[in-house]
Each structure stands twice: as C-alpha cells, then as structure tokens.
Scaffold this motif. Structure first.
Motif, mmCIF file in Angstrom:
data_model
loop_
_atom_site.group_PDB
_atom_site.id
_atom_site.type_symbol
_atom_site.label_atom_id
_atom_site.label_comp_id
_atom_site.label_asym_id
_atom_site.label_seq_id
_atom_site.Cartn_x
_atom_site.Cartn_y
_atom_site.Cartn_z
ATOM 1 N N ARG A 1 1.083 -1.125 -0.071
ATOM 2 C CA ARG A 1 0.258 0.221 -0.305
ATOM 3 C C ARG A 1 0.835 1.159 0.020
ATOM 4 N NH1 ARG A 1 -2.419 -2.595 4.380
ATOM 5 N NH2 ARG A 1 -1.918 0.011 5.164
ATOM 6 N N SER A 2 2.602 1.126 -0.032
ATOM 7 C CA SER A 2 3.091 2.469 0.152
ATOM 8 C C SER A 2 3.043 2.974 -1.038
ATOM 9 C CB SER A 2 3.908 1.890 1.112
ATOM 10 O OG SER A 2 5.373 3.468 1.072
ATOM 11 N N PRO A 3 3.351 4.011 -1.230
ATOM 12 C CA PRO A 3 2.961 5.083 -2.151
ATOM 13 C C PRO A 3 4.907 5.095 -2.431
ATOM 14 C CG PRO A 3 3.041 6.722 -0.485
ATOM 15 C CD PRO A 3 2.912 5.272 0.300
ATOM 16 N N VAL A 4 6.070 4.804 -2.056
ATOM 17 C CA VAL A 4 7.401 4.499 -2.657
ATOM 18 C C VAL A 4 7.675 2.710 -2.631
ATOM 19 C CG1 VAL A 4 9.700 4.514 -1.391
ATOM 20 C CG2 VAL A 4 7.913 6.895 -1.552
ATOM 21 N N PRO A 5 8.046 2.170 -3.684
ATOM 22 C CA PRO A 5 8.325 1.181 -3.810
ATOM 23 C C PRO A 5 9.160 0.326 -2.690
ATOM 24 C CG PRO A 5 8.485 1.991 -5.874
ATOM 25 C CD PRO A 5 8.076 3.248 -4.959
ATOM 26 N N VAL A 6 8.737 -0.217 -1.977
ATOM 27 C CA VAL A 6 9.140 -1.222 -0.986
ATOM 28 C C VAL A 6 10.356 -2.403 -0.570
ATOM 29 C CG1 VAL A 6 9.740 -1.814 1.900
ATOM 30 C CG2 VAL A 6 7.646 0.196 0.692
ATOM 31 N N ASP A 7 11.445 -2.306 -0.614
ATOM 32 C CA ASP A 7 12.195 -3.622 -0.825
ATOM 33 C C ASP A 7 12.054 -4.981 0.864
ATOM 34 O OD1 ASP A 7 12.474 -3.707 -3.527
ATOM 35 O OD2 ASP A 7 14.643 -2.418 -2.920
ATOM 36 N N VAL A 8 11.099 -6.102 0.594
ATOM 37 C CA VAL A 8 11.323 -6.507 2.243
ATOM 38 C C VAL A 8 12.012 -7.358 2.381
ATOM 39 C CG1 VAL A 8 9.538 -7.688 3.798
ATOM 40 C CG2 VAL A 8 9.083 -5.300 2.111
ATOM 41 N N ARG A 9 12.857 -7.764 3.016
ATOM 42 C CA ARG A 9 13.001 -8.415 3.541
ATOM 43 C C ARG A 9 13.663 -9.257 4.633
ATOM 44 N NH1 ARG A 9 19.050 -10.169 4.868
ATOM 45 N NH2 ARG A 9 19.245 -7.661 5.037
ATOM 46 N N PHE A 10 12.544 -9.924 4.693
ATOM 47 C CA PHE A 10 12.931 -11.563 5.838
ATOM 48 C C PHE A 10 14.125 -12.642 6.177
ATOM 49 C CE2 PHE A 10 8.984 -8.399 6.385
ATOM 50 C CZ PHE A 10 8.810 -8.130 7.490
ATOM 51 N N GLU A 11 14.052 -12.525 7.397
ATOM 52 C CA GLU A 11 15.260 -14.074 7.799
ATOM 53 C C GLU A 11 14.528 -14.499 9.645
ATOM 54 O OE1 GLU A 11 19.693 -13.559 7.124
ATOM 55 O OE2 GLU A 11 18.972 -12.608 5.060
ATOM 56 N N LEU A 12 13.323 -14.608 9.472
ATOM 57 C CA LEU A 12 12.777 -15.180 11.184
ATOM 58 C C LEU A 12 12.685 -16.459 10.618
ATOM 59 C CD1 LEU A 12 10.172 -12.015 11.601
ATOM 60 C CD2 LEU A 12 12.556 -12.546 12.363
ATOM 61 N N PRO A 13 13.382 -17.794 11.196
ATOM 62 C CA PRO A 13 13.551 -19.265 10.799
ATOM 63 C C PRO A 13 11.737 -19.900 12.040
ATOM 64 C CG PRO A 13 15.522 -18.914 12.649
ATOM 65 C CD PRO A 13 14.576 -17.292 11.860
ATOM 66 N N HIS A 14 11.338 -18.265 12.819
ATOM 67 C CA HIS A 14 10.216 -18.878 14.207
ATOM 68 C C HIS A 14 9.888 -17.283 14.152
ATOM 69 C CE1 HIS A 14 13.100 -17.779 17.258
ATOM 70 N NE2 HIS A 14 13.748 -17.916 16.673
ATOM 71 N N ARG A 15 8.500 -17.411 14.888
ATOM 72 C CA ARG A 15 8.082 -16.143 15.217
ATOM 73 C C ARG A 15 8.418 -15.348 16.432
ATOM 74 N NH1 ARG A 15 1.615 -15.918 14.467
ATOM 75 N NH2 ARG A 15 2.112 -14.166 15.163
ATOM 76 N N PRO A 16 8.822 -14.357 16.593
ATOM 77 C CA PRO A 16 8.925 -14.255 17.653
ATOM 78 C C PRO A 16 7.964 -13.293 18.694
ATOM 79 C CG PRO A 16 9.328 -12.234 16.032
ATOM 80 C CD PRO A 16 8.142 -13.908 15.144
ATOM 81 N N PRO A 17 8.291 -13.504 20.476
ATOM 82 C CA PRO A 17 7.554 -12.965 20.907
ATOM 83 C C PRO A 17 6.363 -12.190 20.372
ATOM 84 C CG PRO A 17 9.449 -13.801 22.043
ATOM 85 C CD PRO A 17 9.884 -13.955 21.084
ATOM 86 N N GLY A 18 4.830 -12.404 20.404
ATOM 87 C CA GLY A 18 3.702 -11.140 20.381
ATOM 88 C C GLY A 18 3.743 -10.080 20.913
ATOM 89 N N ALA A 19 4.773 -9.833 21.950
ATOM 90 C CA ALA A 19 4.989 -8.372 22.218
ATOM 91 C C ALA A 19 6.073 -7.702 21.440
ATOM 92 C CB ALA A 19 5.542 -8.465 23.678
ATOM 93 N N VAL A 20 7.429 -7.952 20.932
ATOM 94 C CA VAL A 20 7.970 -8.224 20.747
ATOM 95 C C VAL A 20 7.886 -8.153 18.747
ATOM 96 C CG1 VAL A 20 10.770 -8.719 19.535
ATOM 97 C CG2 VAL A 20 10.137 -8.878 22.134
ATOM 98 N N GLU A 21 7.276 -8.853 18.540
ATOM 99 C CA GLU A 21 6.028 -8.816 16.842
ATOM 100 C C GLU A 21 5.506 -7.759 16.914
ATOM 101 O OE1 GLU A 21 5.313 -12.246 14.546
ATOM 102 O OE2 GLU A 21 3.331 -11.393 15.222
ATOM 103 N N ALA A 22 4.609 -6.945 17.820
ATOM 104 C CA ALA A 22 4.308 -6.151 17.621
ATOM 105 C C ALA A 22 4.781 -4.657 17.363
ATOM 106 C CB ALA A 22 3.157 -5.583 18.786
ATOM 107 N N ALA A 23 6.023 -4.664 18.379
ATOM 108 C CA ALA A 23 6.801 -3.575 18.563
ATOM 109 C C ALA A 23 7.472 -3.150 17.191
ATOM 110 C CB ALA A 23 7.552 -3.665 19.363
ATOM 111 N N ALA A 24 7.946 -4.655 16.235
ATOM 112 C CA ALA A 24 8.892 -4.084 15.540
ATOM 113 C C ALA A 24 7.493 -3.967 13.814
ATOM 114 C CB ALA A 24 9.394 -6.171 15.356
ATOM 115 N N TRP A 25 5.651 -4.131 14.328
ATOM 116 C CA TRP A 25 5.701 -3.713 13.076
ATOM 117 C C TRP A 25 5.358 -2.893 13.408
ATOM 118 C CZ3 TRP A 25 0.897 -1.801 12.883
ATOM 119 C CH2 TRP A 25 -0.330 -1.482 12.362
#
Length: 418
Positions: free
Chosen positions: A311-335
C-alpha cells in the motif's frame, strides 16, 4: 554553615581539633559504644529463655526484628540520618499475613544475622573500645584518687609512683592521650554505625533497583494491556462495523443496478450513498490496520509488513530472515516500528525506493527501515520516534535513527526476544 541535620561524627572528625573536642560527638560515641553490651545481654537472656520452650523455635527466627528496632533507635546517638524500618506492611491484616511477609523479606534474615554477630562479638568489642576513654580519664584522675584514698597506692603502669608531685605526671599524660583516644573512639563508633546501617536499613541502591524493576514490570503490564485492548477493538471493528458496512455497500450496489435504467434524483442519491459507503469502508480498514492488523495476529510479521509495503506510495523492498515467530509483544513492537517508519518515508523522505529488513542477531530481533531520500530527518519534528522509543524501551530494546543530509535515512530497532 553546617546545620544539625548534616552534622555527623564523620564530618566533625575532619572539622579541626577544637571544633571536634568542643562538640558532643565524642561523648555520644562513648555512650553508643558503652550501652551496646546491655542490649546484647538482654537479647541473649531472652533468647536463652525462649530456647527452653521448643514451641518458641519459630519465634527465635524473628528474634532479630526487636533488636533491630532498638539498634535503629540507638543509631540516633551517633548518626542523625533517619533510620526508618525497612520492613514492608503486610498485604492484609492478621498474624499469619504478618509472619508470611516477615519470613519472605531479606531484611528479616539480615537482622537475625546482625543480632547474632552483635550479641556475641560486636557489643563486647564496642565496650572494650569505649573503655579506652574511661582509661584515659582514670590516668587524668590518678593524683586525685591517691589523695582521696590514702590506702590506694599503686604505681601507674609501673612508671609513675603514687606520691605527689610525681603523680601529676599522670594528669599530663592523660590530657595528652585523651584527645587521641576520643578521635579513635569516635571514628570507630562512626564505622560501627555505618556497619549497623548496612544490616538494619535498606540500602538506597537496593531500593532504587527495586523501584526500577517494579516500574519496568508495570510498564510491561501496561503495554500488554494496551496491545490486548488494540486487538479487541480491531476484532470488534472487523467483525462488527466493517461487516455491516460491507453488507450496506452490497445492498446499495444492488439498488444502484436496479435504478441504473431509470436515471433521476433517486438514482443519483443511491450512487452518492454507494460512493460514500465505499470511502467509509476504505477509511475504516485503514483505521483497523493502524490499530492492530488481523493478519499480524493470524499469520505473523512478514505477511503483515508485506501488506503495508504493497500500500506504500514508495516502492519497498522487503527482506525477512525469521526461522520462527518472535514473541507477541516483540512482534507487535517490530510492526509498529516498520509501520511508522514507512509512513515517515511516504510523508517526508522524497525517496525513490525504501527497504525493510528483519532478522535475528543472537537473542535480538533487528529491524531496519531505510530509504534513499533527502535525509536530515529530525526526530523532534513529530515523526513519532518518541512513541516508538517508549514502546521499544519497555521491552528493554534500543532504537536509533541515522539520517545525514542527502540520505540515506535508516531507522533501526533492536528488540530482545528473551
């Protein structure tokens, strides 16, 4: 000018001989040292009596508490700094609650250790040191004693005979030794008071660390409650208002098709209502997305961030290296970091491209949002960085912003996952 509140034996010791000898601190020190053995004997006597009755064994473990009360009061002789009780009030009234609180407190066991050490060793060492002043007084009064008690005719230290005028040498010796003795006794008493305070009064550093820990836990609980409230609001909007609005749009769409063959005021009103309903639904979805996206809860961080990037008007390159989900509070803060970062890219950066990376570095989840824009981002200009900093700090993380003039701008967050 030194006031009564900041006048202490340590300060007086360094204030010059005349000031020290004219003060009350030497004699207060002597009183402190020579009264300790009385307290120790009483405590030992009461403890011995309680030992006779085996049922009182539990009470003996709390025997340091009353002695601690007495010793904190005796500290006033040598240390004017308040020595409040370090014990916490019980959570509820009653003897059982009081006993439970006392047995859980570290200070209870410190007081017991101090009571044993004081009654068996310290009180008697204190008395011996305090008697040095009485010995100096005896040497000074030696000529008077042999004059008042003729049958009292010992030689002093085997050096000064018990006859006049030779006995006056003892007075001179006592006057020379007394100031030195008072200095030593006062210094010892001040050190003893410091040791007693270590045992019997909570240390400020310990109190501070305890308050910091409690504050940190409180902030974590508040953040968890806020996130739970966000998820509840998002769920209520998604399952309630958003569904009803979608149903309304479908109904207006059907009416729009029915009236398409008969143009007129009714057809125009339905068309206008249909457009406004679609606009409202779009705005509601944006609102829900900003509160707490459902996709983050259901599928995790990569799909949620991909949705923002699309949805961003600026093109965005996304790269994730997450072998497992982080804890919920950490995941929310990162988002929230990524969402706020991409919002700032769209509003302020004038960038052609942006990028998002998210990967583990040991026990840290490292999130970066960057762009190739004009740089010179000002964190005090209302970019939301302070709010992100507060959220990240609750998790004991760290957030930094690098934005030199001309770019690139990089927002980096390090979030502990343990």
């Amino acid at each position: 000018m030194t006031t009564v509140s900041d006048e202490t034996s340590w300060r007086t010791l360094t204030g010059g001989p005349s000031r020290f000898l004219a003060s009350s601190w030497p004699w207060r020190s002597v009183a402190y040292l020579l009264t300790g053995w009385i307290v120790a004997m009483l405590w030992v006597a009461v403890t011995a009596l309680l030992l006779i009755v085996p049922a009182f064994g539990l009470v003996l473990l709390l025997g340091g508490i009353p002695l601690g009360v007495v010793e904190r009061r005796r500290l006033r002789l040598i240390d004017p700094v308040p020595a409040p009780s370090p014990h916490s009030p019980p959570a509820r009234p009653g003897l059982v609650a009081w006993l439970g609180t006392r047995f859980r407190e570290a200070v209870t066991w410190r007081e017991l250790g101090h009571a044993v050490l004081f009654s068996l060793v310290l009180a008697w060492v204190d008395a011996a040191v305090g008697l040095l002043v009485l010995c100096a007084g005896y040497v000074m009064a030696f000529p008077v004693l042999i004059a008042l008690i003729p049958e009292y005719q010992p030689e002093l230290f085997g050096l000064i005979p018990a006859r006049q005028p030779e006995a006056l040498l003892a007075t001179a010796l006592g006057l020379a030794v007394l100031p030195i003795t008072l200095y030593l006794v006062t210094a010892y008493a001040a050190a003893r008071a410091t040791l007693a305070r270590r045992f019997l009064v909570d240390r400020p550093d310990a109190n501070t660390e305890h308050r910091v820990r409690e504050l940190s836990r409180s902030r974590e609980r508040i953040l968890d409650a806020m996130d739970a409230q966000r998820r509840r609001i998002e769920r209520d909007l998604h399952d309630g208002a958003q569904l009803r609005l979608t149903s309304l749009i479908m109904t207006l769409g059907m009416a729009r098709l029915e009236l398409a063959a008969t143009p007129g005021p009714a057809s125009e009103a339905v068309e206008d209502a249909y457009r406004q309903a679609r606009t409202t639904l779009s705005e509601l979805r944006e609102l829900v997305q900003g509160i707490h996206p459902q996709v983050l809860t259901n599928r995790g961080l990569p799909p949620a961030v991909t949705e923002i990037a699309e949805r961003s008007p600026v093109p965005v390159d996304v790269r994730f290296e997450l072998p497992h989900r982080p804890p919920g509070a950490v995941e929310a803060a990162a988002w929230f970091v990524i969402s706020e970062g991409l919002t700032n890219v769209a509003r302020h950066s004038q960038a052609d491209r942006a990028w998002v990376t998210c990967a583990y570095a040991g026990t840290l989840l490292v999130v970066e949002v960057g762009d190739d824009g004009v740089g010179a981002a000002d964190p005090d200009r209302g970019t939301g960085l302070q709010g992100l900093t507060d959220r990240v700090s609750v998790l004991h993380g760290r957030i930094t912003l690098s934005s030199p003039p001309g770019g690139p701008t990089v927002l980096r967050a390090e979030l502990p996952c343990e």
